[in-house]
Motif scaffolding. Structure first.
Motif, short mmCIF file in Angstrom:
data_model
loop_
_atom_site.label_atom_id
_atom_site.label_comp_id
_atom_site.label_asym_id
_atom_site.label_seq_id
_atom_site.Cartn_x
_atom_site.Cartn_y
_atom_site.Cartn_z
N SER A 253 -39.40 8.12 23.81
CA SER A 253 -38.73 7.07 23.54
C SER A 253 -39.65 5.80 24.45
O SER A 253 -40.13 4.96 23.21
N LEU A 254 -40.21 5.94 25.35
CA LEU A 254 -41.17 4.92 25.81
C LEU A 254 -42.31 4.84 25.28
O LEU A 254 -42.87 3.93 24.92
N ARG A 255 -43.00 6.21 24.78
CA ARG A 255 -44.31 6.13 23.95
C ARG A 255 -44.07 5.39 22.73
O ARG A 255 -45.08 4.64 22.26
N ARG A 256 -43.00 5.74 22.10
CA ARG A 256 -42.86 4.96 20.72
C ARG A 256 -42.69 3.41 20.97
O ARG A 256 -43.21 2.74 20.25
N LEU A 257 -42.07 3.11 21.90
CA LEU A 257 -41.81 1.59 22.24
C LEU A 257 -43.38 0.73 22.62
O LEU A 257 -43.40 -0.06 21.93
N ARG A 258 -44.02 1.84 23.15
CA ARG A 258 -45.47 1.12 23.48
C ARG A 258 -45.99 1.02 22.20
O ARG A 258 -47.04 0.13 22.10
N ASN B 205 -49.02 -8.06 25.38
CA ASN B 205 -48.55 -8.61 26.74
C ASN B 205 -47.46 -7.88 27.57
O ASN B 205 -47.57 -8.19 28.76
N VAL B 206 -47.03 -7.07 26.95
CA VAL B 206 -45.93 -6.06 27.64
C VAL B 206 -46.53 -4.72 27.64
O VAL B 206 -45.69 -3.82 28.22
N THR B 207 -47.30 -4.15 27.16
CA THR B 207 -48.02 -2.86 27.33
C THR B 207 -48.25 -2.21 28.65
O THR B 207 -47.81 -1.41 28.93
N PHE B 208 -48.59 -3.48 29.48
CA PHE B 208 -48.80 -3.05 30.78
C PHE B 208 -47.30 -2.84 31.50
O PHE B 208 -47.37 -1.58 32.28
N ASP B 209 -46.49 -3.51 31.29
CA ASP B 209 -45.02 -3.00 31.83
C ASP B 209 -44.46 -1.80 31.19
O ASP B 209 -43.77 -1.12 32.16
N LEU B 210 -44.71 -1.40 30.05
CA LEU B 210 -44.30 -0.12 29.63
C LEU B 210 -45.05 0.90 30.11
O LEU B 210 -44.33 2.04 30.49
N ASP B 211 -46.37 0.49 30.47
CA ASP B 211 -47.14 1.62 31.22
C ASP B 211 -46.50 2.00 32.73
O ASP B 211 -46.37 3.19 33.04
N ARG B 212 -46.05 0.73 33.13
CA ARG B 212 -45.43 1.27 34.49
C ARG B 212 -44.40 1.89 34.68
O ARG B 212 -43.85 2.75 35.38
N LEU B 213 -43.56 1.55 33.56
CA LEU B 213 -42.18 2.16 33.21
C LEU B 213 -42.36 3.77 33.01
O LEU B 213 -41.51 4.44 33.53
N LEU B 214 -43.31 3.88 32.01
CA LEU B 214 -43.36 5.13 31.63
C LEU B 214 -44.02 6.22 32.74
O LEU B 214 -43.82 7.33 32.84
#
Length: 339
Positions: free
Chosen positions: A259-264, A270-279
């Protein structure tokens, strides 16, 4: 943002548009074994006052109690508004995302969501949220909700992002809250986000994934009004089914990763860094906390449907990915310090 609510707008229950009317708003209700609550849920929708044409889509995931009989009664009473999607087998336990099975039947451009064990308090929820979305760049809106304990039928608190005014959250702030901003049954989306859901759910899943998906690029509106009720401690609920054992919790972690991979892949830079942290957190910290006090061999024994070799490969894979994400995280920090 909203000049005035039309308190004299007709109730949905008092309107009749014929079998082939074109709805502007769809209300999607997901239910399973909610015979004690589904009537209150539907009545809360029928009580909505709006000039917009509204349809109600109810997806029943093969309930084994009287829920389906109650739904059929409502459908027969309001054939122009209520349409049922009745499953013969439970789709949730098969790993399917019931949101995707329901939303494809929604004809309205705007979609409001509800669970069969929750309900709406205010008759102006739909009208207010629709007007907010029409006047905002945000594609998703939600509100704080009263928490009702099903065990003693008492209100025990308030759920949702704390605010005293209409608040626009950026996608970055939604991610900071891990997508857990408002309860599912308070959410409404515009046509753009509806299409985004149709394209990305699955693999995107859960109410947190929905809120992240809806907020990307355009942000999210949070209303301070207690328009809805979120019921907790419901026996046999999807929440109970998801988190009743460590094995099921681990399965939910595994589902969050794609799910998070698709969102990324669809997120702005500007939010890929935040998604990386969440992932990274889901890849490493969550499985580690679930393993907790048990050794890998003991954990393997408890997962009877997964062989020990398969589990070892999975843990090795997430460890490698965590290391790579950590490197990306620190590189991002260094760049911020330099520039």
């Amino acid at each position: 943002m909203i000049n005035q609510i039309d308190k004299n707008a007709p109730k949905i229950a008092d309107q009749y548009c014929g079998e082939d009317f074109e709805p502007e708003i769809s209300v999607l209700c997901l239910t399973f074994n909610h015979r004690e609550y589904i009537g209150q849920c539907i009545e809360g929708v029928l009580a909505q006052r709006t000039h917009r044409r509204v349809e109600i889509i109810v997806h029943d995931d093969a309930s084994t109690d009287d829920t389906r009989d109650i739904l059929i009664e409502y459908r027969n009473r309001y054939p122009g508004f209520i349409k049922l999607v009745l499953q013969d087998e439970n789709q949730f336990t098969k790993g399917n995302v019931v949101l995707s099975l329901g939303i494809k039947h929604c004809r309205g451009g705007f979609v409001a969501f509800c669970h069969g064990d929750d309900h709406w308090l205010s008759p102006y929820k739909l009208q207010y949220q629709h007007e907010c979305l029409m006047k905002s760049k945000a594609g998703i809106v939600g509100n704080r909700s009263l928490i009702l304990d099903a065990k003693n039928n008492e209100y025990v608190g308030v759920s949702g992002f704390s605010t005293n005014e209409i608040t626009e959250l950026t996608d970055k702030l939604v991610l900071k809250n891990s997508g857990n901003v408002v309860p599912y049954s308070s959410i409404m989306v515009n046509p753009e986000i509806k299409n985004r859901i149709l394209e990305n759910v699955p693999p995107v899943r859960s109410h947190t994934g929905l809120q992240i998906l809806g907020s990307l690029s355009s942000g999210m509106l949070v209303l301070p009004y207690l328009f809805t009720v979120y019921r907790v401690n419901v026996s046999g609920s999807s929440t109970e089914m998801m988190f009743s054992s460590d094995e099921k919790k681990m399965k939910m972690v595994e589902m969050k990763i794609p799910s998070l991979r698709r969102l990324r892949t669809i997120a702005p830079s500007n939010v890929t860094f935040d998604l990386d942290r969440l992932l990274a957190r889901e890849l490493f910290i969550a499985p580690r906390s679930l393993l907790g006090k048990r050794s890998l061999s003991n954990y393997s024994e408890s997962l009877r449907n997964r062989d020990a070799k398969g589990l070892s490969i999975f843990l090795l894979a997430i460890t490698v990915e965590f290391v790579l994400l950590s490197l990306r995280f620190f590189v991002g920090k260094v760049k911020k310090l330099i520039f």
